[in-house]
Write a protein that holds these residues in place. Structure first.
Motif, short mmCIF file in Angstrom:
data_model
loop_
_atom_site.label_atom_id
_atom_site.label_comp_id
_atom_site.label_asym_id
_atom_site.label_seq_id
_atom_site.Cartn_x
_atom_site.Cartn_y
_atom_site.Cartn_z
N GLU A 147 0.82 -1.22 0.00
CA GLU A 147 0.00 0.00 0.00
C GLU A 147 0.85 1.27 0.00
O GLU A 147 0.37 2.35 -0.33
N GLN A 148 2.12 1.13 0.37
CA GLN A 148 3.00 2.30 0.40
C GLN A 148 3.64 2.60 -0.95
O GLN A 148 4.18 3.69 -1.15
N ILE A 149 3.59 1.67 -1.88
CA ILE A 149 4.28 1.82 -3.16
C ILE A 149 3.81 3.05 -3.93
O ILE A 149 4.65 3.83 -4.42
N PRO A 150 2.50 3.31 -4.09
CA PRO A 150 2.08 4.44 -4.92
C PRO A 150 2.61 5.79 -4.46
O PRO A 150 2.95 6.65 -5.29
N ALA A 151 2.71 6.01 -3.16
CA ALA A 151 3.21 7.30 -2.67
C ALA A 151 4.67 7.50 -3.04
O ALA A 151 5.10 8.61 -3.37
N PHE A 152 5.46 6.42 -2.99
CA PHE A 152 6.85 6.51 -3.43
C PHE A 152 6.92 6.69 -4.94
O PHE A 152 7.73 7.49 -5.44
N ALA A 153 6.09 5.97 -5.68
CA ALA A 153 6.12 6.04 -7.14
C ALA A 153 5.81 7.45 -7.62
O ALA A 153 6.40 7.92 -8.61
N ARG A 154 4.90 8.15 -6.95
CA ARG A 154 4.56 9.52 -7.34
C ARG A 154 5.79 10.42 -7.28
O ARG A 154 6.05 11.22 -8.18
N ILE A 155 6.56 10.30 -6.20
CA ILE A 155 7.77 11.11 -6.06
C ILE A 155 8.82 10.71 -7.09
O ILE A 155 9.44 11.57 -7.74
N ILE A 156 9.02 9.41 -7.25
CA ILE A 156 10.03 8.92 -8.18
C ILE A 156 9.70 9.34 -9.61
O ILE A 156 10.57 9.82 -10.35
N ASP A 157 8.44 9.22 -9.99
CA ASP A 157 8.02 9.65 -11.33
C ASP A 157 8.24 11.16 -11.50
O ASP A 157 8.65 11.62 -12.58
N GLY A 158 7.97 11.92 -10.44
CA GLY A 158 8.17 13.36 -10.51
C GLY A 158 9.63 13.73 -10.69
O GLY A 158 9.98 14.61 -11.49
N VAL A 159 10.51 13.06 -9.96
CA VAL A 159 11.95 13.31 -10.11
C VAL A 159 12.39 12.95 -11.52
O VAL A 159 13.14 13.70 -12.17
N HIS A 160 11.92 11.84 -12.03
CA HIS A 160 12.27 11.44 -13.39
C HIS A 160 11.78 12.45 -14.43
O HIS A 160 12.44 12.66 -15.46
N SER A 161 10.65 13.06 -14.18
CA SER A 161 10.11 14.04 -15.13
C SER A 161 11.00 15.27 -15.24
O SER A 161 10.90 16.03 -16.21
N HIS A 162 11.86 15.47 -14.25
CA HIS A 162 12.83 16.58 -14.29
C HIS A 162 14.24 16.06 -14.56
O HIS A 162 15.23 16.70 -14.20
N ASN A 163 14.32 14.90 -15.19
CA ASN A 163 15.60 14.29 -15.61
C ASN A 163 16.51 13.94 -14.44
O ASN A 163 17.73 13.82 -14.60
N GLY A 164 15.92 13.75 -13.26
CA GLY A 164 16.70 13.36 -12.10
C GLY A 164 16.76 11.86 -11.92
O GLY A 164 15.99 11.11 -12.51
N LYS A 165 17.70 11.43 -11.11
CA LYS A 165 17.82 10.02 -10.72
C LYS A 165 17.62 9.93 -9.21
O LYS A 165 18.08 10.79 -8.46
N ILE A 166 16.96 8.85 -8.78
CA ILE A 166 16.59 8.76 -7.37
C ILE A 166 16.63 7.31 -6.90
O ILE A 166 16.23 6.38 -7.61
N GLY A 167 17.14 7.13 -5.69
CA GLY A 167 17.13 5.84 -5.02
C GLY A 167 16.49 5.98 -3.66
O GLY A 167 16.10 7.07 -3.24
N VAL A 168 16.42 4.87 -2.96
CA VAL A 168 15.85 4.88 -1.60
C VAL A 168 16.79 4.11 -0.69
O VAL A 168 17.38 3.11 -1.09
N GLN A 169 16.93 4.60 0.53
CA GLN A 169 17.76 3.92 1.53
C GLN A 169 16.85 3.03 2.38
O GLN A 169 15.94 3.52 3.05
N ILE A 170 17.12 1.73 2.35
CA ILE A 170 16.32 0.76 3.08
C ILE A 170 17.05 0.38 4.37
O ILE A 170 18.25 0.15 4.36
N ALA A 171 16.28 0.28 5.47
CA ALA A 171 16.95 0.10 6.75
C ALA A 171 16.01 -0.49 7.79
O ALA A 171 14.81 -0.66 7.57
N HIS A 172 16.60 -0.76 8.95
CA HIS A 172 15.90 -1.15 10.17
C HIS A 172 16.70 -0.54 11.31
O HIS A 172 17.92 -0.69 11.38
N ALA A 173 16.02 0.16 12.22
CA ALA A 173 16.71 0.88 13.28
C ALA A 173 17.22 -0.03 14.39
O ALA A 173 18.08 0.38 15.18
#
Length: 342
Positions: A80-106
């Protein structure tokens, strides 16, 4: 003359237009209690893409609700969290940017978990931290799978790369440190084993040409903490398991003892240089590198392949553009709407 900082770089299948990386920085947005990035994150990350940052790494994103530092951190423990991330990632791509995500556990640094988990029942110093419960061997294997599932979701959301957080005293770091890992099972007999298993599981969830980054603390500052030699051995094991580049930081395991962290620009660059030379792998240097001339010198001297800018990019979303101007280099991507300002 084209500056080194603004030269392109191909990391496996990822083409970057320059060597400027936005370091992952938690936003602790009070509207993100469900782990989903919101409008703040959308504007925050797209602004840095418009500002010319070569690679944006989204903030620490956790594999379990109780693996967050606080309840206001992001997560990828549910589809259920995927679409919110996809919206940001698609937006960054629309401005020719590259984006990753840092995955972790505290791990033991999960402040809002009722009972945090850790390799061993050793609390992080400080009144805000609870006594953690040691994970069973089977639970450790389950956490490895949680990392893999989070990576799958990140890929489905459209990321260009994934970074694993093995620094700053969080769970992977806790397993790789003799200070916090006092287990007597297979995960205590080999300090790299948990990290290696996470890397291998995550790689299976990633496209073959997508690079995997790993953030590592090169040294610990608590008395009895590990030194760069231990980090180099860890990095060799992690590189063999599938890491394509290391993001080299330090500390985070507890209050500093006799050895103190530096508090001056470039104090962590020697760590990045040592890991780069010893492991023969691309590295990202980080730590007070926001002076453009210093950032340029780090790349020009081949101390690192990338520079990560943290607070400098919090203060100025257009740091990359302004750095290019300061270095007398014509920026590649000044938005047409802003060109008359330059």
């Amino acid at each position: 003359m084209r500056q080194k900082l603004f030269s392109s770089y191909d990391l496996k299948g990822l083409h970057l237009s320059n060597r400027v990386v936005m370091a992952p920085m938690c936003q602790y947005s009070v509207k993100a209690k469900d782990g989903k990035p919101n409008e703040w994150h959308y504007v925050h990350y797209l602004s840095r893409a418009i500002g010319g940052t070569g690679l944006i790494i989204m903030e620490m994103t956790d594999v379990d609700p109780d693996g967050r530092i606080t309840d206001f951190d992001l997560g990828l423990w549910s589809d259920e969290q995927i679409p919110a991330f996809a919206r940001i990632i698609d937006g960054v791509h629309s401005h020719n940017g590259k984006i990753g995500v840092q995955i972790a556990h505290a791990g033991r640094k999960a402040e809002d978990a009722a009972i945090p988990v850790a390799p061993s029942a050793i609390p992080f110093p400080g009144s805000t931290y609870k006594m953690p419960r040691a994970l069973t061997t089977e639970e450790v294997r389950n956490v490895v799978q949680q990392f893999a599932e989070a990576a799958r979701r990140a890929v489905e959301a459209g990321v260009d790369t994934i970074e694993l957080h093995g620094a700053h005293g969080y769970l992977i770091h806790q397993f790789q440190s003799p200070l916090t890992n006092q287990r007597d099972d297979i995960y205590g007999q080999d300090f790299a084993r948990f990290g290696v298993e996470v890397i291998q599981a995550v790689k299976k969830a990633m496209p073959a040409d997508m690079p995997l980054l790993f953030r590592i603390s090169a040294v610990e500052y608590a008395d009895g903490g590990y030194d760069i030699d231990h980090a180099i051995e860890l990095s060799k094991a992690y590189h063999a398991a599938g890491v394509d580049a290391f993001h080299v930081s330090s500390g985070g395991e507890g209050p500093a003892g006799e050895r103190k962290p530096g508090n001056y620009p470039g104090y962590q660059v020697p760590f990045a240089r040592e890991i780069r030379a010893a492991v023969n792998v691309p590295v990202i240097a980080v730590g007070m590198l926001e002076d453009p001339a210093l950032a340029e010198s780090v790349i020009g001297s081949e101390d690192a392949d990338f520079v990560a800018i943290a607070r400098g990019l919090l203060r100025d979303p257009y740091w990359a553009t302004h750095a290019a101007i300061a270095l007398r280099n014509e920026p590649d991507r000044i938005p047409v709407q802003y060109k008359r300002a330059y």
